[in-house]
Scaffold this motif. Structure first.
Motif, PDB file in Angstrom:
ATOM      1  N   LYS A 159      -6.732  -6.149   4.744  1.00 31.16           N
ATOM      2  CA  LYS A 159      -5.778  -5.743   5.651  1.00 31.16           C
ATOM      3  C   LYS A 159      -5.365  -4.355   5.369  1.00 31.16           C
ATOM      4  O   LYS A 159      -5.756  -3.970   4.268  1.00 31.16           O
ATOM      5  CB  LYS A 159      -4.379  -6.611   5.809  1.00 31.16           C
ATOM      6  CG  LYS A 159      -4.768  -8.001   6.292  1.00 31.16           C
ATOM      7  CD  LYS A 159      -3.370  -8.860   6.613  1.00 31.16           C
ATOM      8  CE  LYS A 159      -3.652 -10.012   7.249  1.00 31.16           C
ATOM      9  NZ  LYS A 159      -2.575 -10.813   7.761  1.00 31.16           N
ATOM     10  N   PRO A 160      -4.779  -3.702   6.268  1.00 34.92           N
ATOM     11  CA  PRO A 160      -4.210  -2.025   5.978  1.00 34.92           C
ATOM     12  C   PRO A 160      -3.401  -2.518   4.899  1.00 34.92           C
ATOM     13  O   PRO A 160      -2.379  -3.357   4.865  1.00 34.92           O
ATOM     14  CB  PRO A 160      -3.371  -1.779   7.241  1.00 34.92           C
ATOM     15  CG  PRO A 160      -4.234  -2.588   8.448  1.00 34.92           C
ATOM     16  CD  PRO A 160      -4.684  -3.840   7.618  1.00 34.92           C
ATOM     17  N   ILE A 161      -3.185  -1.693   3.926  1.00 28.71           N
ATOM     18  CA  ILE A 161      -2.403  -1.903   2.629  1.00 28.71           C
ATOM     19  C   ILE A 161      -1.584  -0.392   2.341  1.00 28.71           C
ATOM     20  O   ILE A 161      -1.847   0.426   2.820  1.00 28.71           O
ATOM     21  CB  ILE A 161      -3.297  -2.091   1.442  1.00 28.71           C
ATOM     22  CG1 ILE A 161      -4.237  -1.304   1.191  1.00 28.71           C
ATOM     23  CG2 ILE A 161      -3.918  -3.577   1.274  1.00 28.71           C
ATOM     24  CD1 ILE A 161      -5.667  -1.591   0.199  1.00 28.71           C
ATOM     25  N   ASP A 162      -0.698  -0.533   1.615  1.00 35.11           N
ATOM     26  CA  ASP A 162       0.085   0.776   1.299  1.00 35.11           C
ATOM     27  C   ASP A 162      -0.742   1.374   0.218  1.00 35.11           C
ATOM     28  O   ASP A 162      -1.624   0.985  -0.453  1.00 35.11           O
ATOM     29  CB  ASP A 162       1.496   0.287   0.608  1.00 35.11           C
ATOM     30  CG  ASP A 162       1.754  -0.442  -0.443  1.00 35.11           C
ATOM     31  OD1 ASP A 162       0.729  -0.287  -1.279  1.00 35.11           O
ATOM     32  OD2 ASP A 162       2.500  -1.197  -0.835  1.00 35.11           O
ATOM     33  N   ALA A 163      -0.122   2.685   0.076  1.00 33.16           N
ATOM     34  CA  ALA A 163      -0.835   3.638  -0.644  1.00 33.16           C
ATOM     35  C   ALA A 163      -1.144   3.560  -1.931  1.00 33.16           C
ATOM     36  O   ALA A 163      -2.075   3.488  -2.740  1.00 33.16           O
ATOM     37  CB  ALA A 163      -0.151   5.091  -0.531  1.00 33.16           C
ATOM     38  N   SER A 164      -0.317   2.644  -2.909  1.00 35.83           N
ATOM     39  CA  SER A 164      -0.498   2.396  -4.090  1.00 35.83           C
ATOM     40  C   SER A 164      -1.322   1.292  -4.314  1.00 35.83           C
ATOM     41  O   SER A 164      -2.213   1.187  -5.234  1.00 35.83           O
ATOM     42  CB  SER A 164       0.894   1.823  -4.815  1.00 35.83           C
ATOM     43  OG  SER A 164       1.244   0.760  -4.308  1.00 35.83           O
ATOM     44  N   LYS A 165      -1.515   0.312  -3.086  1.00 36.63           N
ATOM     45  CA  LYS A 165      -2.547  -0.728  -3.383  1.00 36.63           C
ATOM     46  C   LYS A 165      -3.902  -0.150  -3.020  1.00 36.63           C
ATOM     47  O   LYS A 165      -4.782  -0.609  -3.662  1.00 36.63           O
ATOM     48  CB  LYS A 165      -2.269  -1.835  -2.361  1.00 36.63           C
ATOM     49  CG  LYS A 165      -1.085  -2.774  -2.694  1.00 36.63           C
ATOM     50  CD  LYS A 165      -1.338  -4.360  -2.034  1.00 36.63           C
ATOM     51  CE  LYS A 165      -0.161  -4.874  -2.504  1.00 36.63           C
ATOM     52  NZ  LYS A 165       0.886  -4.543  -1.513  1.00 36.63           N
ATOM     53  N   ALA A 166      -3.969   0.721  -1.822  1.00 39.68           N
ATOM     54  CA  ALA A 166      -5.232   1.315  -1.627  1.00 39.68           C
ATOM     55  C   ALA A 166      -5.692   2.164  -2.960  1.00 39.68           C
ATOM     56  O   ALA A 166      -6.976   2.182  -3.309  1.00 39.68           O
ATOM     57  CB  ALA A 166      -4.931   2.491  -0.698  1.00 39.68           C
ATOM     58  N   GLU A 167      -4.743   2.835  -3.680  1.00 39.91           N
ATOM     59  CA  GLU A 167      -5.029   3.565  -4.863  1.00 39.91           C
ATOM     60  C   GLU A 167      -5.613   2.620  -5.972  1.00 39.91           C
ATOM     61  O   GLU A 167      -6.844   2.884  -6.871  1.00 39.91           O
ATOM     62  CB  GLU A 167      -3.876   4.219  -5.473  1.00 39.91           C
ATOM     63  CG  GLU A 167      -4.267   5.150  -6.545  1.00 39.91           C
ATOM     64  CD  GLU A 167      -3.004   6.006  -6.684  1.00 39.91           C
ATOM     65  OE1 GLU A 167      -2.281   6.285  -5.751  1.00 39.91           O
ATOM     66  OE2 GLU A 167      -2.871   6.557  -7.899  1.00 39.91           O
ATOM     67  N   GLN A 168      -5.100   1.497  -6.046  1.00 39.65           N
ATOM     68  CA  GLN A 168      -5.553   0.477  -6.994  1.00 39.65           C
ATOM     69  C   GLN A 168      -6.960   0.007  -6.668  1.00 39.65           C
ATOM     70  O   GLN A 168      -7.813  -0.300  -7.444  1.00 39.65           O
ATOM     71  CB  GLN A 168      -4.923  -0.845  -6.944  1.00 39.65           C
ATOM     72  CG  GLN A 168      -4.295  -1.563  -7.949  1.00 39.65           C
ATOM     73  CD  GLN A 168      -3.446  -2.778  -7.650  1.00 39.65           C
ATOM     74  OE1 GLN A 168      -2.355  -2.665  -7.085  1.00 39.65           O
ATOM     75  NE2 GLN A 168      -3.756  -3.945  -8.157  1.00 39.65           N
ATOM     76  N   LEU A 169      -7.287  -0.271  -5.533  1.00 39.02           N
ATOM     77  CA  LEU A 169      -8.527  -0.670  -4.739  1.00 39.02           C
ATOM     78  C   LEU A 169      -9.772   0.640  -5.327  1.00 39.02           C
ATOM     79  O   LEU A 169     -10.759   0.189  -5.540  1.00 39.02           O
ATOM     80  CB  LEU A 169      -8.614  -0.664  -3.326  1.00 39.02           C
ATOM     81  CG  LEU A 169      -9.670  -1.622  -2.629  1.00 39.02           C
ATOM     82  CD1 LEU A 169      -9.648  -2.954  -2.953  1.00 39.02           C
ATOM     83  CD2 LEU A 169      -9.856  -1.239  -1.050  1.00 39.02           C
ATOM     84  N   LEU A 170      -9.058   1.792  -5.154  1.00 42.87           N
ATOM     85  CA  LEU A 170      -9.944   2.835  -5.335  1.00 42.87           C
ATOM     86  C   LEU A 170     -10.464   2.754  -6.885  1.00 42.87           C
ATOM     87  O   LEU A 170     -11.531   3.097  -7.249  1.00 42.87           O
ATOM     88  CB  LEU A 170      -9.440   4.187  -5.076  1.00 42.87           C
ATOM     89  CG  LEU A 170      -9.331   4.439  -3.754  1.00 42.87           C
ATOM     90  CD1 LEU A 170      -8.555   5.838  -3.587  1.00 42.87           C
ATOM     91  CD2 LEU A 170     -11.060   4.828  -3.090  1.00 42.87           C
ATOM     92  N   GLY A 171      -9.623   2.207  -7.701  1.00 46.89           N
ATOM     93  CA  GLY A 171      -9.797   2.137  -9.160  1.00 46.89           C
ATOM     94  C   GLY A 171     -10.963   1.256  -9.472  1.00 46.89           C
ATOM     95  O   GLY A 171     -11.829   1.576 -10.245  1.00 46.89           O
ATOM     96  N   GLU A 172     -11.098   0.269  -8.740  1.00 40.26           N
ATOM     97  CA  GLU A 172     -12.168  -0.622  -8.707  1.00 40.26           C
ATOM     98  C   GLU A 172     -13.447  -0.193  -8.158  1.00 40.26           C
ATOM     99  O   GLU A 172     -13.248   0.362  -7.098  1.00 40.26           O
ATOM    100  CB  GLU A 172     -11.762  -2.135  -8.143  1.00 40.26           C
ATOM    101  CG  GLU A 172     -10.536  -2.818  -8.531  1.00 40.26           C
ATOM    102  CD  GLU A 172      -9.943  -3.680  -7.740  1.00 40.26           C
ATOM    103  OE1 GLU A 172     -10.639  -4.069  -6.710  1.00 40.26           O
ATOM    104  OE2 GLU A 172      -8.713  -3.749  -7.642  1.00 40.26           O
ATOM    105  N   SER A 173     -14.409  -0.152  -8.498  1.00 36.56           N
ATOM    106  CA  SER A 173     -15.635   0.418  -7.951  1.00 36.56           C
ATOM    107  C   SER A 173     -16.159   0.052  -6.692  1.00 36.56           C
ATOM    108  O   SER A 173     -16.665   0.807  -5.812  1.00 36.56           O
ATOM    109  CB  SER A 173     -16.778   0.614  -8.963  1.00 36.56           C
ATOM    110  OG  SER A 173     -17.464  -0.573  -9.279  1.00 36.56           O
ATOM    111  N   SER A 174     -16.262  -1.445  -6.558  1.00 37.70           N
ATOM    112  CA  SER A 174     -16.430  -2.029  -5.129  1.00 37.70           C
ATOM    113  C   SER A 174     -15.674  -3.172  -5.053  1.00 37.70           C
ATOM    114  O   SER A 174     -15.230  -3.728  -5.830  1.00 37.70           O
ATOM    115  CB  SER A 174     -17.993  -2.187  -5.092  1.00 37.70           C
ATOM    116  OG  SER A 174     -18.368  -3.508  -5.811  1.00 37.70           O
ATOM    117  N   VAL A 175     -15.741  -3.318  -3.589  1.00 37.94           N
ATOM    118  CA  VAL A 175     -14.944  -4.843  -3.305  1.00 37.94           C
ATOM    119  C   VAL A 175     -15.923  -5.742  -2.710  1.00 37.94           C
ATOM    120  O   VAL A 175     -16.882  -5.583  -2.264  1.00 37.94           O
ATOM    121  CB  VAL A 175     -13.773  -4.646  -2.181  1.00 37.94           C
ATOM    122  CG1 VAL A 175     -12.596  -3.660  -2.802  1.00 37.94           C
ATOM    123  CG2 VAL A 175     -14.339  -3.649  -1.029  1.00 37.94           C
ATOM    124  N   SER A 176     -15.577  -7.164  -3.095  1.00 40.15           N
ATOM    125  CA  SER A 176     -16.395  -8.199  -2.621  1.00 40.15           C
ATOM    126  C   SER A 176     -15.510  -8.997  -2.101  1.00 40.15           C
ATOM    127  O   SER A 176     -15.426  -9.564  -0.950  1.00 40.15           O
ATOM    128  CB  SER A 176     -17.394  -8.664  -3.607  1.00 40.15           C
ATOM    129  OG  SER A 176     -16.653  -8.982  -4.720  1.00 40.15           O
TER     130      SER A 176
END
Ligand code: C2E
Ligand code: CA
Ligand code: CA
Ligand code: CA
Length: 281
Positions: A264-281
């Protein structure tokens, strides 16, 4: 039958009044927030169809009322548009996107060719100095416009097609990519694809929802993807909620997608966390 009709009318009337009261309450809240401090941008990841890597985010605005309760844009964007307040809020949105983008790039966590997509209403696009405002934002934050995507719907074009075309050409010329949003709903003139400088075509969620083997929507989606590809447009599928929908649009040839299946749309800090991981599955 007549009495029933009258009752129906009363029910309708009350609902309408309630709707109006709610709108008025929201308008009051929006008006009271003079410095736009109660808005927040949420970010929904946009992913590559093959490997699900994050290629960018769509910025989606929210409003927090005085109790910290989240109000969603479908409830307040129409009010902002009608009152003209959208111009001020739209500027805030674009500035926030540039600011966030610059920060993520400085932190080294943002994909090299990644982008943030923002939504723009007709009133915003048509205001004098719209593009200059964006240029100023890019300059202030040191953002290269190739990391921005501007999303507009067909309804933005319909009223002033020639004027909008000139503005879009300038925006594209500056280096911002353009996405045609909610494609397939409303007016859906294929001539827009041909005569306007779009880079990305976003197939509306309503088609993605109704994908099933040999359904009409599957056939339409297939045709849209083929057409867009032949015009060198990237095809994005929005509102992908299920693995089935994902597999289907992948087999139809979509390039990128977004939806609750990934996030879902997430706040900036969660988005940043996601960017830290290289890919999502
Ligand atoms: P949109 O541009 O079509 O944005 C996609 C909407 O679909 C978002 O709703 C998003 O949260 C939702 N969505 C994404 N994936 C899924 C999914 O898998 N399932 C379901 N059920 N929904 C999904 P949201 O954030 O409530 O935004 C609604 C609309 O408000 C947007 O539609 C856009 O038209 C408008 N909007 C949002 N932010 C802005 C803004 O900054 N400026 C302007 N002018 N309009 C905005
Ligand atoms: Ca959008
Ligand atoms: Ca959309
Ligand atoms: Ca929509």
């Amino acid at each position: 039958a007549k009495r029933e009709g009258k009752n129906n009318f009363q029910i309708f009337d009350e609902t309408l009044a309630l709707g109006t009261e709610k709108r008025l309450n929201i308008l009051t809240l929006l008006r009271a927030d003079k410095s736009n401090s109660q808005y927040a941008l949420y970010y929904q990841p946009i992913c590559h169809i093959e490997n699900k890597r994050v290629v960018g985010f769509e910025a989606l605005v929210r409003f927090y009322d005085d109790n910290g309760c989240l109000i969603f844009p479908d409830e307040f964007i129409p009010i902002l548009e009608e009152t003209g307040m959208i111009i001020d809020v739209g500027r805030w949105v674009i500035n926030e996107c540039c600011c966030q983008l610059a920060q993520w790039q400085a932190d080294g966590c943002f994909p090299q060719d990644g982008y943030i997509a923002f939504n723009v209403s007709a009133k915003e696009l048509l205001q004098a100095g719209f593009l200059q405002g964006i240029k100023d934002c890019c300059q202030t934050h040191g953002v290269n416009p190739r990391h921005l995507v501007m999303e507009i719907t067909e309804s933005v074009i319909i009223d002033k097609p020639e004027k909008v075309k000139l503005i879009l050409n300038d925006v594209r010329e500056f280096g911002i990519k353009l996405a045609l949003d909610d494609f397939g709903t409303g007016y859906s003139s294929l001539s827009y694809l041909q005569n306007y400088p779009f880079d990305i075509l976003k197939i509306d969620k309503s088609f993605i929802d109704d994908l099933s083997e040999n359904s009409k929507d599957t056939k339409i989606t297939k045709a849209i993807v083929a057409l867009a590809s032949s015009m060198d447009l990237k095809v994005s599928a929005e509102g992908v909620e299920t693995t089935f929908a994902y597999e289907t649009i992948k087999s139809l040839g979509a390039d990128i997608f977004q939806g609750y299946l990934v996030s879902k749309p997430i706040d900036a800090s969660k988005a940043e966390q996601l960017l830290g991981e290289s890919s999502v599955s």
